[in-house]
Design a protein around this motif. Structure first.
Motif, PDB file in Angstrom:
ATOM      1  N   PHE A 173       0.840  -1.197   0.000  1.00 34.54           N
ATOM      2  CA  PHE A 173       0.000   0.000   0.000  1.00 34.54           C
ATOM      3  C   PHE A 173       0.878   1.251   0.000  1.00 34.54           C
ATOM      4  CE2 PHE A 173      -2.500  -3.377   2.037  1.00 34.54           C
ATOM      5  CZ  PHE A 173      -3.579  -3.418   1.160  1.00 34.54           C
ATOM      6  N   ASN A 174       0.237   2.403  -0.069  1.00 36.22           N
ATOM      7  CA  ASN A 174       0.974   3.663  -0.183  1.00 36.22           C
ATOM      8  C   ASN A 174       1.954   3.884   0.967  1.00 36.22           C
ATOM      9  OD1 ASN A 174      -0.049   4.529  -2.578  1.00 36.22           O
ATOM     10  ND2 ASN A 174      -1.390   6.095  -1.742  1.00 36.22           N
ATOM     11  N   LEU A 175       3.179   4.280   0.611  1.00 35.05           N
ATOM     12  CA  LEU A 175       4.151   4.717   1.605  1.00 35.05           C
ATOM     13  C   LEU A 175       4.093   6.224   1.802  1.00 35.05           C
ATOM     14  CD1 LEU A 175       7.238   2.565   0.543  1.00 35.05           C
ATOM     15  CD2 LEU A 175       5.834   2.256   2.594  1.00 35.05           C
ATOM     16  N   TYR A 176       3.634   6.936   0.775  1.00 40.32           N
ATOM     17  CA  TYR A 176       3.450   8.390   0.853  1.00 40.32           C
ATOM     18  C   TYR A 176       2.323   8.739  -0.109  1.00 40.32           C
ATOM     19  CZ  TYR A 176       6.667   7.794  -3.088  1.00 40.32           C
ATOM     20  OH  TYR A 176       7.276   7.361  -4.231  1.00 40.32           O
ATOM     21  N   TRP A 177       1.906   9.984  -0.110  1.00 41.79           N
ATOM     22  CA  TRP A 177       0.634  10.353  -0.747  1.00 41.79           C
ATOM     23  C   TRP A 177       0.563  10.033  -2.237  1.00 41.79           C
ATOM     24  CZ3 TRP A 177      -0.072  13.976  -4.646  1.00 41.79           C
ATOM     25  CH2 TRP A 177       1.040  14.768  -4.950  1.00 41.79           C
ATOM     26  N   ARG A 182       1.729   7.310  -8.823  1.00 43.59           N
ATOM     27  CA  ARG A 182       2.952   7.387  -9.620  1.00 43.59           C
ATOM     28  C   ARG A 182       3.293   6.031 -10.235  1.00 43.59           C
ATOM     29  NH1 ARG A 182       2.163  11.684 -10.664  1.00 43.59           N
ATOM     30  NH2 ARG A 182       3.055  13.581  -9.801  1.00 43.59           N
ATOM     31  N   LEU A 183       3.098   4.964  -9.467  1.00 41.18           N
ATOM     32  CA  LEU A 183       3.333   3.626 -10.029  1.00 41.18           C
ATOM     33  C   LEU A 183       2.400   3.372 -11.215  1.00 41.18           C
ATOM     34  CD1 LEU A 183       3.879   1.469  -6.809  1.00 41.18           C
ATOM     35  CD2 LEU A 183       5.549   1.935  -8.600  1.00 41.18           C
ATOM     36  N   TRP A 184       1.167   3.849 -11.105  1.00 43.57           N
ATOM     37  CA  TRP A 184       0.217   3.735 -12.231  1.00 43.57           C
ATOM     38  C   TRP A 184       0.738   4.510 -13.440  1.00 43.57           C
ATOM     39  CZ3 TRP A 184      -4.157   2.060 -14.635  1.00 43.57           C
ATOM     40  CH2 TRP A 184      -4.752   2.917 -15.559  1.00 43.57           C
ATOM     41  N   ASP A 185       1.126   5.759 -13.230  1.00 45.10           N
ATOM     42  CA  ASP A 185       1.625   6.586 -14.329  1.00 45.10           C
ATOM     43  C   ASP A 185       2.826   5.934 -15.016  1.00 45.10           C
ATOM     44  OD1 ASP A 185      -0.267   8.574 -13.938  1.00 45.10           O
ATOM     45  OD2 ASP A 185       0.993   9.713 -12.556  1.00 45.10           O
ATOM     46  N   TYR A 186       3.771   5.429 -14.191  1.00 40.44           N
ATOM     47  CA  TYR A 186       4.989   4.854 -14.759  1.00 40.44           C
ATOM     48  C   TYR A 186       4.716   3.573 -15.542  1.00 40.44           C
ATOM     49  CZ  TYR A 186       7.204   7.923 -11.271  1.00 40.44           C
ATOM     50  OH  TYR A 186       7.591   8.997 -10.512  1.00 40.44           O
ATOM     51  N   GLN A 201      -7.886   2.480 -26.752  1.00 43.09           N
ATOM     52  CA  GLN A 201      -8.386   3.464 -25.784  1.00 43.09           C
ATOM     53  C   GLN A 201      -7.221   4.221 -25.150  1.00 43.09           C
ATOM     54  OE1 GLN A 201     -11.265   2.009 -22.950  1.00 43.09           O
ATOM     55  NE2 GLN A 201     -10.705   3.549 -21.432  1.00 43.09           N
ATOM     56  N   TYR A 202      -7.298   5.531 -25.164  1.00 40.96           N
ATOM     57  CA  TYR A 202      -6.248   6.363 -24.579  1.00 40.96           C
ATOM     58  C   TYR A 202      -6.298   6.278 -23.058  1.00 40.96           C
ATOM     59  CZ  TYR A 202      -3.873  10.585 -22.944  1.00 40.96           C
ATOM     60  OH  TYR A 202      -3.060  11.465 -22.273  1.00 40.96           O
ATOM     61  N   ILE A 203      -5.129   6.116 -22.446  1.00 36.00           N
ATOM     62  CA  ILE A 203      -5.033   6.069 -20.982  1.00 36.00           C
ATOM     63  C   ILE A 203      -4.342   7.344 -20.509  1.00 36.00           C
ATOM     64  CG2 ILE A 203      -4.183   4.796 -18.994  1.00 36.00           C
ATOM     65  CD1 ILE A 203      -4.088   2.308 -20.699  1.00 36.00           C
ATOM     66  N   PRO A 204      -5.044   8.201 -19.812  1.00 32.34           N
ATOM     67  CA  PRO A 204      -4.421   9.457 -19.370  1.00 32.34           C
ATOM     68  C   PRO A 204      -3.414   9.225 -18.249  1.00 32.34           C
ATOM     69  CG  PRO A 204      -6.625   9.251 -18.448  1.00 32.34           C
ATOM     70  CD  PRO A 204      -6.459   8.096 -19.394  1.00 32.34           C
ATOM     71  N   VAL A 205      -2.308   9.941 -18.308  1.00 35.88           N
ATOM     72  CA  VAL A 205      -1.314   9.922 -17.239  1.00 35.88           C
ATOM     73  C   VAL A 205      -1.017  11.365 -16.845  1.00 35.88           C
ATOM     74  CG1 VAL A 205      -0.237   7.734 -17.872  1.00 35.88           C
ATOM     75  CG2 VAL A 205       0.564   9.844 -18.928  1.00 35.88           C
ATOM     76  N   LEU A 206      -0.523  11.545 -15.634  1.00 35.67           N
ATOM     77  CA  LEU A 206      -0.329  12.892 -15.098  1.00 35.67           C
ATOM     78  C   LEU A 206       1.137  13.302 -15.043  1.00 35.67           C
ATOM     79  CD1 LEU A 206      -2.958  12.767 -12.209  1.00 35.67           C
ATOM     80  CD2 LEU A 206      -3.218  13.717 -14.505  1.00 35.67           C
ATOM     81  N   ILE A 207       1.988  12.619 -15.790  1.00 33.55           N
ATOM     82  CA  ILE A 207       3.398  12.996 -15.844  1.00 33.55           C
ATOM     83  C   ILE A 207       3.837  13.050 -17.297  1.00 33.55           C
ATOM     84  CG2 ILE A 207       4.044  12.107 -13.566  1.00 33.55           C
ATOM     85  CD1 ILE A 207       5.086   9.608 -14.952  1.00 33.55           C
ATOM     86  N   GLY A 216       9.504   4.130 -15.959  1.00 31.89           N
ATOM     87  CA  GLY A 216       8.745   3.000 -16.458  1.00 31.89           C
ATOM     88  C   GLY A 216       9.588   1.856 -16.974  1.00 31.89           C
ATOM     89  N   LEU A 217      10.923   2.020 -17.024  1.00 36.31           N
ATOM     90  CA  LEU A 217      11.786   0.976 -17.576  1.00 36.31           C
ATOM     91  C   LEU A 217      11.623  -0.386 -16.894  1.00 36.31           C
ATOM     92  CD1 LEU A 217      15.078   2.981 -18.255  1.00 36.31           C
ATOM     93  CD2 LEU A 217      13.487   2.049 -19.939  1.00 36.31           C
TER      94      LEU A 217
END
Length: 575
Positions: A173-177, A182-186, A201-207, A216-217
């Motif tokens: 689970f989350n260690l910080y907010w 971020r794991l989803w975005d990466y 289908q386009y998947i929006p990311v915030l980074i 993401g590597l």
């Protein structure tokens, strides 16, 4: 009273005050554990008594060192003799000493109990002095200044690395907010197949793509785990900093051990941001171009500019400015003028920094529409200015964040001053003492680079979403690192290698330059472990707190995972 006695008295009084506060920290932990003598348990009363004797003994030892050195001659000889007998095994002891405070503060419940910064600094003080004794090679001196600097650097680096890699855990689970999102975005760029989402289908990311690509590597690996992703994140937030230091300070007078130590200091200095790794990678490319043949330097700077712009639009001009500043400061002029060749190279590299992302699209559009590229360039510049003005005005600027506030107790200005003041003092000292003698144009190139980075960084720090640390002053901090490298290559290295010529105050500044960046990591180390209810109650009493921030028990974690999995299966059956 002569100057030396005044300095000695100031040192003693400062240490007296510091040790008194440390004793107060320990007293606060011991008090309230029982009813003996008004508030102590028998065990903690004994601990407090022994710790008080330790503090008194240290004060007596400090007094003898400062004023009665001759009384310690026999002890000094015995310690030096023991150090000589240890030989290479002293490095094993060094490694153990470096790990002890990390284990104590980050992997035991005592890291929750002894949270006071003064007690932690006291532990660091003892470790650093002991390390300096072990690392000193002079058979006449107990501690050399170079060994003291090395001990502070090594211990500070270990603290900072331990703090960063503490997040490398398989806790689900989350260690910080922002950990989970971020794991989803990466994961989207290389791990899209993990999700049951149609390919069209386009998947929006915030980074940005630059950050998404780098972090993401690990998703290129099959069945990558949450531990692997967190470990990779810690890796890219530390090791590239060291690589930047290595390539930036590397010169013809290179020594491997010297470059390694400078790489460690670079990591400590930039970790004060902390600075997002894509900008560090762009800086590495710019540094690799420094003093390289133009045919190689131009593509390096061009790609650095492209990757910076791809990651964050506020970074788009950073490689251009860095490359120009470094190019104009590539030689030790001692008052001589820059040549036409120097200026041509600097201008060529500056243009290369904006060539891929800025100039190429303009030329391409001009070619396709058969218009004047100069007109297109003018329109692009005007459009960029308008875009920046619009972006700045979208959100209110919270100027109060420049000053101490609840989000950042030091405030942006205060935190920045703490982070850079020792380095600024040393740079001015090098110029004043003529160890480093840049020409007028070289000085203007440095100031002309630092000032816009400083202004932009301060403004961005006042936007919503920033202002809780110095990461928005990233371009400025890297530029200041480059200035330090310029000074190092042009006289600073010779100055540092002569510690016996340094006055006491500049020695203290050198120690602060290394120590200050590591203090937040030392202060923030906390165990990320599960505690039993009995241990939690013990921490509450000793730390005098109602809440204990630690991981939940393993049974509770497993129950939560079981619930989530069954909920997913139930909804999956319904499509």
């Amino acid at each position: 009273m002569d100057k030396k006695n005044i300095q000695t008295s100031i040192i003693f009084l400062s240490l007296l005050f510091f040790l008194a506060v440390v004793l107060q920290n320990f007293y606060n932990v011991a008090y309230g554990t029982g009813s003996l003598m008004g508030g102590f348990s028998l065990k903690w009363g004994i601990f407090l008594a022994f710790f008080s004797l330790l503090i008194i003994g240290l004060l007596l030892l400090i007094y003898l060192i400062l004023w009665k050195t001759e009384k310690l001659k026999s002890l000094k000889k015995a310690i030096i003799s023991l150090r000589v007998q240890l030989g290479y095994s002293s490095w094993i002891l060094t490694f153990i000493l470096l790990l002890i405070p990390i284990w104590f503060f980050q992997y035991t419940l005592w890291g929750l109990v002894f949270a006071g910064i003064y007690f932690r600094l006291f532990v660091w003080f003892i470790v650093a002095i002991t390390l300096a004794i072990l690392l000193s090679k002079n058979e006449e001196k107990l501690i050399s200044f170079s060994a003291l600097l090395l001990s502070v650097l090594l211990s500070g680096t270990f603290f900072s690395l331990a703090s960063i890699f503490s997040n490398a855990t398989s806790y689900p689970f989350n260690l910080y907010w922002s950990d989970g999102n971020r794991l989803w975005d990466y994961s989207i760029m290389f791990g899209r197949e993990l999700y049951n989402i149609p390919e069209d289908q386009y998947i929006p990311v915030l980074i940005s793509p630059g950050r998404q690509f780098l972090w993401g590597l690990p998703f290129l690996l099959p069945n990558t785990s949450i531990f692997v992703n967190r470990f990779w994140s810690a890796f890219v937030l530390s090791i590239p900093y060291m690589i930047l230091g290595w390539v930036t300070f590397k010169s013809r007078k290179k020594k491997i051990w010297e470059l390694l130590l400078l790489a460690l200091w670079t990591f400590l200095f930039l970790n004060q941001g902390p600075i997002y790794t894509p900008l560090v990678l762009s800086a590495i490319l710019v540094t690799l171009a420094w003093e390289r043949p133009l045919w190689l330097a131009l593509p390096l700077v061009a790609f650095a500019g492209y990757y910076a712009e791809l990651t964050r639009y506020t970074w788009e001009f950073a490689p251009t400015i860095w490359a120009g500043m470094l190019s104009l400061n590539g030689s030790k002029l001692k008052g001589e003028r820059l040549t036409l060749r120097d200026w041509a190279r600097a201008i060529a590299l500056a243009i290369a920094g904006i060539s891929i992302w800025y100039l190429y699209p303009i030329i391409q559009r001009a070619w396709q529409s058969r218009t004047n590229p100069v007109t297109g360039l003018g329109n692009a510049v005007a459009g960029t200015v308008t875009s920046v003005q619009s972006e700045v005005s979208v959100q209110p600027l919270l100027w109060s964040r420049l000053f101490p506030n609840d989000t950042y107790p030091e405030g942006i200005l205060g935190g920045l001053l703490i982070a850079i003041l020792p380095l600024i003092i040393i740079l001015f000292y090098l110029i004043k003492k003529k160890y480093w003698q840049p020409s007028l144009w070289q000085k203007l190139a440095i100031v002309g680079s630092l000032f816009p980075f400083l202004v932009v960084g301060l403004i961005i720090s006042t936007k919503i979403g920033g202002g809780n640390n110095l990461h928005n002053l990233d371009m400025f901090l890297i530029a200041l690192l480059f200035v330090a490298a310029i000074a190092w290559r042009n006289g600073g290295r010779e100055w540092v290698s002569q510690p016996e010529k340094h006055p006491l105050w500049i020695k203290a500044t050198l120690i602060l330059l290394i120590a200050i960046p590591a203090i937040p990591s030392l202060s923030g180390m906390r165990p990320k472990i599960s505690l039993s209810q009995a241990e939690i109650e013990q921490v509450k009493i000793l730390a005098d707190t109602d809440t204990v921030e630690t991981l939940p028990p393993t049974e509770e974690i497993n129950d939560a995972i079981w619930y989530i999995r069954h909920a997913i299966n139930d909804w999956g059956d319904e499509g």
